[in-house]
Design a protein around this motif. Structure first.
Motif, PDB file in Angstrom:
ATOM      1  N   VAL A  37      63.014 -44.511 -25.239  1.00 17.17           N
ATOM      2  CA  VAL A  37      61.909 -45.404 -24.870  1.00 17.17           C
ATOM      3  C   VAL A  37      61.599 -45.297 -23.385  1.00 17.17           C
ATOM      4  CG1 VAL A  37      61.184 -47.815 -24.697  1.00 17.17           C
ATOM      5  CG2 VAL A  37      62.296 -47.000 -26.771  1.00 17.17           C
ATOM      6  N   MET A  38      62.634 -45.282 -22.550  1.00 19.31           N
ATOM      7  CA  MET A  38      62.383 -45.210 -21.112  1.00 19.31           C
ATOM      8  C   MET A  38      61.840 -43.848 -20.706  1.00 19.31           C
ATOM      9  SD  MET A  38      62.950 -48.255 -20.461  1.00 19.31           S
ATOM     10  CE  MET A  38      62.474 -48.115 -18.744  1.00 19.31           C
ATOM     11  N   GLU A  39      62.249 -42.781 -21.378  1.00 22.42           N
ATOM     12  CA  GLU A  39      61.688 -41.456 -21.104  1.00 22.42           C
ATOM     13  C   GLU A  39      60.213 -41.422 -21.504  1.00 22.42           C
ATOM     14  OE1 GLU A  39      60.716 -37.630 -20.226  1.00 22.42           O
ATOM     15  OE2 GLU A  39      62.425 -38.819 -19.515  1.00 22.42           O
ATOM     16  N   LEU A  40      59.874 -42.058 -22.616  1.00 23.57           N
ATOM     17  CA  LEU A  40      58.483 -42.147 -23.043  1.00 23.57           C
ATOM     18  C   LEU A  40      57.656 -42.891 -21.991  1.00 23.57           C
ATOM     19  CD1 LEU A  40      56.245 -41.829 -25.185  1.00 23.57           C
ATOM     20  CD2 LEU A  40      57.128 -43.901 -26.285  1.00 23.57           C
ATOM     21  N   CYS A  41      58.197 -43.986 -21.489  1.00 28.09           N
ATOM     22  CA  CYS A  41      57.484 -44.749 -20.457  1.00 28.09           C
ATOM     23  C   CYS A  41      57.282 -43.924 -19.198  1.00 28.09           C
ATOM     24  CB  CYS A  41      58.256 -46.017 -20.118  1.00 28.09           C
ATOM     25  SG  CYS A  41      58.228 -47.276 -21.406  1.00 28.09           S
ATOM     26  N   THR A  42      58.326 -43.185 -18.793  1.00 25.75           N
ATOM     27  CA  THR A  42      58.243 -42.383 -17.566  1.00 25.75           C
ATOM     28  C   THR A  42      57.277 -41.227 -17.711  1.00 25.75           C
ATOM     29  OG1 THR A  42      60.531 -42.972 -17.003  1.00 25.75           O
ATOM     30  CG2 THR A  42      59.584 -41.040 -15.909  1.00 25.75           C
ATOM     31  N   SER A  43      57.398 -40.489 -18.814  1.00 30.32           N
ATOM     32  CA  SER A  43      56.559 -39.303 -19.006  1.00 30.32           C
ATOM     33  C   SER A  43      55.090 -39.648 -19.177  1.00 30.32           C
ATOM     34  CB  SER A  43      57.050 -38.504 -20.216  1.00 30.32           C
ATOM     35  OG  SER A  43      56.907 -39.257 -21.419  1.00 30.32           O
ATOM     36  N   ARG A  44      54.804 -40.828 -19.722  1.00 33.13           N
ATOM     37  CA  ARG A  44      53.418 -41.244 -19.943  1.00 33.13           C
ATOM     38  C   ARG A  44      52.883 -42.145 -18.837  1.00 33.13           C
ATOM     39  NH1 ARG A  44      50.863 -38.556 -24.349  1.00 33.13           N
ATOM     40  NH2 ARG A  44      52.584 -37.714 -25.583  1.00 33.13           N
ATOM     41  N   GLY A  45      53.705 -42.383 -17.829  1.00 29.68           N
ATOM     42  CA  GLY A  45      53.252 -43.171 -16.691  1.00 29.68           C
ATOM     43  C   GLY A  45      52.948 -44.619 -17.009  1.00 29.68           C
ATOM     44  N   MET A  46      53.779 -45.239 -17.867  1.00 30.22           N
ATOM     45  CA  MET A  46      53.551 -46.632 -18.239  1.00 30.22           C
ATOM     46  C   MET A  46      53.845 -47.560 -17.056  1.00 30.22           C
ATOM     47  SD  MET A  46      52.550 -46.399 -21.356  1.00 30.22           S
ATOM     48  CE  MET A  46      52.629 -45.219 -22.724  1.00 30.22           C
ATOM     49  N   ASP A  47      53.013 -48.561 -16.922  1.00 33.63           N
ATOM     50  CA  ASP A  47      53.246 -49.594 -15.926  1.00 33.63           C
ATOM     51  C   ASP A  47      54.069 -50.738 -16.508  1.00 33.63           C
ATOM     52  OD1 ASP A  47      51.526 -48.506 -13.755  1.00 33.63           O
ATOM     53  OD2 ASP A  47      49.935 -48.828 -15.241  1.00 33.63           O
ATOM     54  N   TYR A  48      53.867 -51.007 -17.805  1.00 33.68           N
ATOM     55  CA  TYR A  48      54.549 -52.115 -18.466  1.00 33.68           C
ATOM     56  C   TYR A  48      55.118 -51.657 -19.799  1.00 33.68           C
ATOM     57  CZ  TYR A  48      52.121 -55.308 -15.260  1.00 33.68           C
ATOM     58  OH  TYR A  48      51.639 -55.956 -14.153  1.00 33.68           O
ATOM     59  N   LEU A  49      56.267 -52.230 -20.140  1.00 32.48           N
ATOM     60  CA  LEU A  49      56.849 -52.096 -21.470  1.00 32.48           C
ATOM     61  C   LEU A  49      57.009 -53.506 -22.028  1.00 32.48           C
ATOM     62  CD1 LEU A  49      58.317 -50.646 -23.801  1.00 32.48           C
ATOM     63  CD2 LEU A  49      60.416 -50.762 -22.421  1.00 32.48           C
ATOM     64  N   VAL A  50      56.449 -53.747 -23.220  1.00 35.66           N
ATOM     65  CA  VAL A  50      56.501 -55.072 -23.834  1.00 35.66           C
ATOM     66  C   VAL A  50      57.282 -54.969 -25.135  1.00 35.66           C
ATOM     67  CG1 VAL A  50      55.189 -57.071 -24.608  1.00 35.66           C
ATOM     68  CG2 VAL A  50      54.234 -55.555 -22.846  1.00 35.66           C
ATOM     69  N   PRO A  51      58.572 -55.315 -25.124  1.00 33.45           N
ATOM     70  CA  PRO A  51      59.368 -55.238 -26.359  1.00 33.45           C
ATOM     71  C   PRO A  51      58.931 -56.323 -27.346  1.00 33.45           C
ATOM     72  CG  PRO A  51      60.765 -55.343 -24.392  1.00 33.45           C
ATOM     73  CD  PRO A  51      59.388 -55.727 -23.982  1.00 33.45           C
ATOM     74  N   GLY A  52      58.844 -55.939 -28.620  1.00 34.84           N
ATOM     75  CA  GLY A  52      58.402 -56.883 -29.628  1.00 34.84           C
ATOM     76  C   GLY A  52      59.406 -57.141 -30.732  1.00 34.84           C
ATOM     77  N   VAL A  53      60.621 -56.571 -30.613  1.00 31.68           N
ATOM     78  CA  VAL A  53      61.626 -56.671 -31.674  1.00 31.68           C
ATOM     79  C   VAL A  53      62.914 -57.235 -31.087  1.00 31.68           C
ATOM     80  CG1 VAL A  53      62.906 -55.406 -33.431  1.00 31.68           C
ATOM     81  CG2 VAL A  53      60.589 -54.672 -32.829  1.00 31.68           C
ATOM     82  N   ASP A  54      63.459 -58.260 -31.720  1.00 28.82           N
ATOM     83  CA  ASP A  54      64.637 -58.951 -31.185  1.00 28.82           C
ATOM     84  C   ASP A  54      65.795 -58.008 -30.884  1.00 28.82           C
ATOM     85  OD1 ASP A  54      63.240 -61.296 -31.410  1.00 28.82           O
ATOM     86  OD2 ASP A  54      64.431 -62.122 -33.055  1.00 28.82           O
ATOM     87  N   GLU A  55      66.045 -57.048 -31.791  1.00 32.18           N
ATOM     88  CA  GLU A  55      67.207 -56.171 -31.634  1.00 32.18           C
ATOM     89  C   GLU A  55      67.117 -55.289 -30.378  1.00 32.18           C
ATOM     90  OE1 GLU A  55      66.771 -57.088 -36.031  1.00 32.18           O
ATOM     91  OE2 GLU A  55      65.454 -56.690 -34.329  1.00 32.18           O
ATOM     92  N   GLU A  56      65.919 -55.155 -29.817  1.00 33.01           N
ATOM     93  CA  GLU A  56      65.732 -54.314 -28.635  1.00 33.01           C
ATOM     94  C   GLU A  56      65.939 -55.069 -27.320  1.00 33.01           C
ATOM     95  OE1 GLU A  56      61.994 -51.910 -30.735  1.00 33.01           O
ATOM     96  OE2 GLU A  56      61.673 -53.194 -28.978  1.00 33.01           O
ATOM     97  N   LEU A  57      65.852 -56.390 -27.374  1.00 30.72           N
ATOM     98  CA  LEU A  57      65.656 -57.166 -26.153  1.00 30.72           C
ATOM     99  C   LEU A  57      66.817 -57.081 -25.170  1.00 30.72           C
ATOM    100  CD1 LEU A  57      64.010 -60.346 -27.705  1.00 30.72           C
ATOM    101  CD2 LEU A  57      62.882 -58.354 -26.693  1.00 30.72           C
ATOM    102  N   ALA A  58      68.035 -57.316 -25.639  1.00 31.14           N
ATOM    103  CA  ALA A  58      69.178 -57.322 -24.726  1.00 31.14           C
ATOM    104  C   ALA A  58      69.368 -55.950 -24.076  1.00 31.14           C
ATOM    105  CB  ALA A  58      70.440 -57.742 -25.470  1.00 31.14           C
TER     106      ALA A  58
END
Length: 309
Positions: free
Chosen positions: A61-82
């Motif tokens: 997920v973080m590689e996807l954010c970096t490679s695509r130049g994301m400014d924000y990541l908004v998690p929507g699933v409880d199991e991902e949050l921590a």
């Protein structure tokens, strides 16, 4: 214009997010089941990611954010949050509160104990195997879970035994919670990076079937006052959601706190709350003053095998 990646991209509210935010920001959606993402969202805005329990989840997920130049990541699933809360100091801004808050609130027994210790109203909540003396009916539900999975109204002690047999796990994995009177609300809360309360959007639930199907957003002084007290006690940062009941006297009883955006986040956006807009300051206080209504309808997409290929 911000680049934003929403995980849990197959969730019920994401098609609305794309329509409401798509003209202001560049939106992308990711899900472990990419086919669950609405076909109304363009193919080049959809990504497949691992399940949250995959050891490579965060790296992918973080590689996807970096490679695509994301400014924000908004998690929507409880199991991902921590997991993702641990990355809050990275180059991508992740809209999730601090990890300690996330872990405490995701445990529905721990959540109730924390609120009671803080002196805040909360329905009586015990571990299901230790609920002697509680009044029936009551609500039985897993200590961790989402989407109303395995949530049941229990009418008698005998039904607790049947519930546990059906679930196949020990009573320590479930809670018994008193049923609070009143009408259900789901409340979007936004606090700044110092833990100061900014925006509160109360949403009165009309019809709910696991997710909210109809609802109305409107300012509420009793709910705002409760959220203000909650924020002062716990100081979470970012966006979270309080699910609560409010009775006819304005008494507020939260039965869950979800440390993420909810499927009614689209109502908050429609009310004028945009945490991604650097050119404007999100509204402070309780909004909206005039009611905004949500009604969800089903859409049907039918394809042949040849078309799918």
């Amino acid at each position: 214009m911000a680049r934003i990646l929403f995980t849990g991209g197959g969730g019920a509210g994401n098609e609305a997010l794309y329509r409401y935010l798509g003209e202001k920001h560049e939106l992308y959606f990711a899900d472990a089941d990419i086919t669950s993402i609405s076909p109304m969202i363009p193919v080049d805005r959809r990504f497949e990611i691992p399940w949250a329990n995959d050891p490579d989840f965060c790296d992918v997920v973080m590689e996807l954010c970096t490679s695509r130049g994301m400014d924000y990541l908004v998690p929507g699933v409880d199991e991902e949050l921590a997991q993702l809360a641990s990355y809050k100091n990275g180059s991508v801004q992740i809209l999730v509160p601090q990890r300690e808050f996330v872990e405490e609130m995701l445990d529905k027994y721990g959540f109730a104990m924390a609120l009671a210790k803080a002196g805040l109203p909360v329905p009586e909540t015990r571990l299901l195997h230790d609920c002697d003396g509680m009044d029936f009916p009551l609500i039985a539900k897993p200590r961790s879970g989402r989407g109303s999975r395995a949530v049941a109204r229990v009418e008698s002690p005998a039904q607790i035994d049947a519930y546990l047999i059906l679930q196949g796990k020990p009573g320590s994995e479930y809670v018994a919670q008193a049923i609070a009177p009143g009408h259900e609300y789901t409340v979007c809360v936004h606090a700044d990076s110092t833990g100061e309360l900014q925006t509160v959007v109360p949403v009165k639930v009309g019809i709910k079937r696991g997710i909210t199907l109809s609802a109305t957003a409107k300012a509420s002084t009793p709910i705002y006052n409760y959220v203000k007290a909650f924020q002062q006690k716990f100081r979470p940062q970012g966006i979270y959601n309080i699910q609560c009941m409010m009775d006819e006297h304005g008494n507020v009883s939260p039965f869950e706190v979800n440390p993420r955006v909810s499927t009614t986040f689209c109502l908050a956006l429609q009310a004028g709350f945009d945490p991604f807009d650097h050119q404007s300051t999100p509204p402070k206080g309780c909004i909206p003053q005039s009611p905004i209504h949500l009604r969800r309808h089903w859409a049907n997409f039918i394809t042949s095998e040849r078309a799918a290929e």
